[in-house]
Design a protein around this motif. Sequence first.
Motif, PDB file in Angstrom:
ATOM      1  N   ILE A  51     -18.994  58.720  29.958  1.00  0.00           N
ATOM      2  CA  ILE A  51     -18.705  59.112  28.579  1.00  0.00           C
ATOM      3  C   ILE A  51     -18.634  57.869  27.694  1.00  0.00           C
ATOM      4  CG2 ILE A  51     -16.911  60.071  27.071  1.00  0.00           C
ATOM      5  CD1 ILE A  51     -16.363  62.122  29.318  1.00  0.00           C
ATOM      6  N   GLY A  52     -18.039  56.802  28.201  1.00  0.00           N
ATOM      7  CA  GLY A  52     -17.994  55.540  27.455  1.00  0.00           C
ATOM      8  C   GLY A  52     -19.373  54.968  27.218  1.00  0.00           C
ATOM      9  N   VAL A  53     -20.260  55.071  28.207  1.00  0.00           N
ATOM     10  CA  VAL A  53     -21.641  54.598  28.032  1.00  0.00           C
ATOM     11  C   VAL A  53     -22.332  55.399  26.935  1.00  0.00           C
ATOM     12  CG1 VAL A  53     -23.904  54.452  29.141  1.00  0.00           C
ATOM     13  CG2 VAL A  53     -21.884  53.697  30.376  1.00  0.00           C
ATOM     14  N   VAL A  54     -22.134  56.718  26.969  1.00  0.00           N
ATOM     15  CA  VAL A  54     -22.744  57.573  25.941  1.00  0.00           C
ATOM     16  C   VAL A  54     -22.203  57.214  24.568  1.00  0.00           C
ATOM     17  CG1 VAL A  54     -22.871  59.958  25.110  1.00  0.00           C
ATOM     18  CG2 VAL A  54     -23.277  59.461  27.525  1.00  0.00           C
ATOM     19  N   LEU A  55     -20.904  56.991  24.461  1.00  0.00           N
ATOM     20  CA  LEU A  55     -20.327  56.592  23.171  1.00  0.00           C
ATOM     21  C   LEU A  55     -20.893  55.248  22.697  1.00  0.00           C
ATOM     22  CD1 LEU A  55     -16.557  57.570  23.530  1.00  0.00           C
ATOM     23  CD2 LEU A  55     -18.192  58.479  21.881  1.00  0.00           C
ATOM     24  N   LEU A  56     -21.018  54.317  23.607  1.00  0.00           N
ATOM     25  CA  LEU A  56     -21.547  53.001  23.253  1.00  0.00           C
ATOM     26  C   LEU A  56     -22.974  53.115  22.729  1.00  0.00           C
ATOM     27  CD1 LEU A  56     -21.030  49.893  23.357  1.00  0.00           C
ATOM     28  CD2 LEU A  56     -22.121  49.944  25.577  1.00  0.00           C
ATOM     29  N   LEU A  57     -23.790  53.870  23.429  1.00  0.00           N
ATOM     30  CA  LEU A  57     -25.189  54.030  22.995  1.00  0.00           C
ATOM     31  C   LEU A  57     -25.284  54.852  21.720  1.00  0.00           C
ATOM     32  CD1 LEU A  57     -26.908  54.564  26.451  1.00  0.00           C
ATOM     33  CD2 LEU A  57     -26.852  52.493  25.053  1.00  0.00           C
ATOM     34  N   ALA A  58     -24.440  55.874  21.589  1.00  0.00           N
ATOM     35  CA  ALA A  58     -24.453  56.678  20.362  1.00  0.00           C
ATOM     36  C   ALA A  58     -24.031  55.829  19.168  1.00  0.00           C
ATOM     37  CB  ALA A  58     -23.521  57.876  20.517  1.00  0.00           C
ATOM     38  N   GLY A  59     -23.096  54.939  19.389  1.00  0.00           N
ATOM     39  CA  GLY A  59     -22.669  54.059  18.314  1.00  0.00           C
ATOM     40  C   GLY A  59     -23.785  53.146  17.842  1.00  0.00           C
ATOM     41  N   LEU A  60     -24.653  52.762  18.752  1.00  0.00           N
ATOM     42  CA  LEU A  60     -25.773  51.903  18.371  1.00  0.00           C
ATOM     43  C   LEU A  60     -26.843  52.657  17.590  1.00  0.00           C
ATOM     44  CD1 LEU A  60     -26.162  49.825  21.645  1.00  0.00           C
ATOM     45  CD2 LEU A  60     -25.086  49.125  19.505  1.00  0.00           C
ATOM     46  N   VAL A  66     -20.208  50.687   9.727  1.00  0.00           N
ATOM     47  CA  VAL A  66     -18.784  50.748  10.052  1.00  0.00           C
ATOM     48  C   VAL A  66     -18.561  51.715  11.213  1.00  0.00           C
ATOM     49  CG1 VAL A  66     -16.496  51.382   9.178  1.00  0.00           C
ATOM     50  CG2 VAL A  66     -18.087  50.137   7.715  1.00  0.00           C
ATOM     51  N   MET A  67     -19.169  52.901  11.134  1.00  0.00           N
ATOM     52  CA  MET A  67     -19.036  53.887  12.209  1.00  0.00           C
ATOM     53  C   MET A  67     -19.701  53.380  13.486  1.00  0.00           C
ATOM     54  SD  MET A  67     -17.145  56.275  11.221  1.00  0.00           S
ATOM     55  CE  MET A  67     -17.384  57.425  12.541  1.00  0.00           C
ATOM     56  N   GLN A  68     -20.758  52.609  13.324  1.00  0.00           N
ATOM     57  CA  GLN A  68     -21.463  52.050  14.472  1.00  0.00           C
ATOM     58  C   GLN A  68     -20.514  51.158  15.284  1.00  0.00           C
ATOM     59  OE1 GLN A  68     -24.714  49.448  13.372  1.00  0.00           O
ATOM     60  NE2 GLN A  68     -25.944  50.198  15.074  1.00  0.00           N
ATOM     61  N   VAL A  69     -19.788  50.304  14.605  1.00  0.00           N
ATOM     62  CA  VAL A  69     -18.865  49.398  15.277  1.00  0.00           C
ATOM     63  C   VAL A  69     -17.699  50.178  15.901  1.00  0.00           C
ATOM     64  CG1 VAL A  69     -17.197  47.539  14.900  1.00  0.00           C
ATOM     65  CG2 VAL A  69     -19.458  47.410  13.862  1.00  0.00           C
ATOM     66  N   ILE A  70     -17.140  51.121  15.153  1.00  0.00           N
ATOM     67  CA  ILE A  70     -15.989  51.874  15.644  1.00  0.00           C
ATOM     68  C   ILE A  70     -16.347  52.661  16.900  1.00  0.00           C
ATOM     69  CG2 ILE A  70     -14.431  53.806  15.119  1.00  0.00           C
ATOM     70  CD1 ILE A  70     -14.421  52.793  12.205  1.00  0.00           C
ATOM     71  N   ILE A  71     -17.466  53.375  16.873  1.00  0.00           N
ATOM     72  CA  ILE A  71     -17.860  54.200  18.019  1.00  0.00           C
ATOM     73  C   ILE A  71     -18.260  53.322  19.204  1.00  0.00           C
ATOM     74  CG2 ILE A  71     -19.552  55.880  18.840  1.00  0.00           C
ATOM     75  CD1 ILE A  71     -19.459  57.147  16.063  1.00  0.00           C
ATOM     76  N   SER A  72     -18.964  52.235  18.955  1.00  0.00           N
ATOM     77  CA  SER A  72     -19.373  51.354  20.051  1.00  0.00           C
ATOM     78  C   SER A  72     -18.171  50.693  20.716  1.00  0.00           C
ATOM     79  CB  SER A  72     -20.336  50.287  19.535  1.00  0.00           C
ATOM     80  OG  SER A  72     -21.517  50.876  19.077  1.00  0.00           O
ATOM     81  N   VAL A  73     -17.228  50.234  19.935  1.00  0.00           N
ATOM     82  CA  VAL A  73     -16.026  49.603  20.499  1.00  0.00           C
ATOM     83  C   VAL A  73     -15.205  50.633  21.266  1.00  0.00           C
ATOM     84  CG1 VAL A  73     -13.819  48.517  19.884  1.00  0.00           C
ATOM     85  CG2 VAL A  73     -15.936  47.715  18.850  1.00  0.00           C
TER      86      VAL A  73
END
Length: 135
Positions: A51-60, A66-73
Amino acid sequence: MPLSEHEQRMLDQIEQALYAEDPKFANTVRHTNPAVHYKRWIIKAVLGFFIGVVLLLAGLLIGNPVMQVIISVTGFLTMLACVLWGANAWRKSPAGGAEAAAPAAEGKRKRKGEGRPGMMNRFEERWRRRQEGEE
């Protein structure tokens, strides 16, 4: 280390009191294998990691910086927390090394650093040889 007779009697009394007070709970506790809980923790940690991998890739993939950084972190921190959680469960589980480490601890106690190759042992050995050679 074995229990003394007094400790064994006290443990038996506590067990009998538990059976008298709540036999269903006592039976459940007696027949539950702790390895099952650790296995569940490991499975949950692996799922959380993905799930963390999916969040990291979705953030990218998000356009808003701003949302990109928040979701990736958030994804990265989720991955890190799940790795730590899974490693802790693996260490505690019987298959992960808790039993393997126990016999080593029961053996003869060694002084710190004895029998282990290492930088400090080499330095101490050199120092000892120098002192013996000068005298």
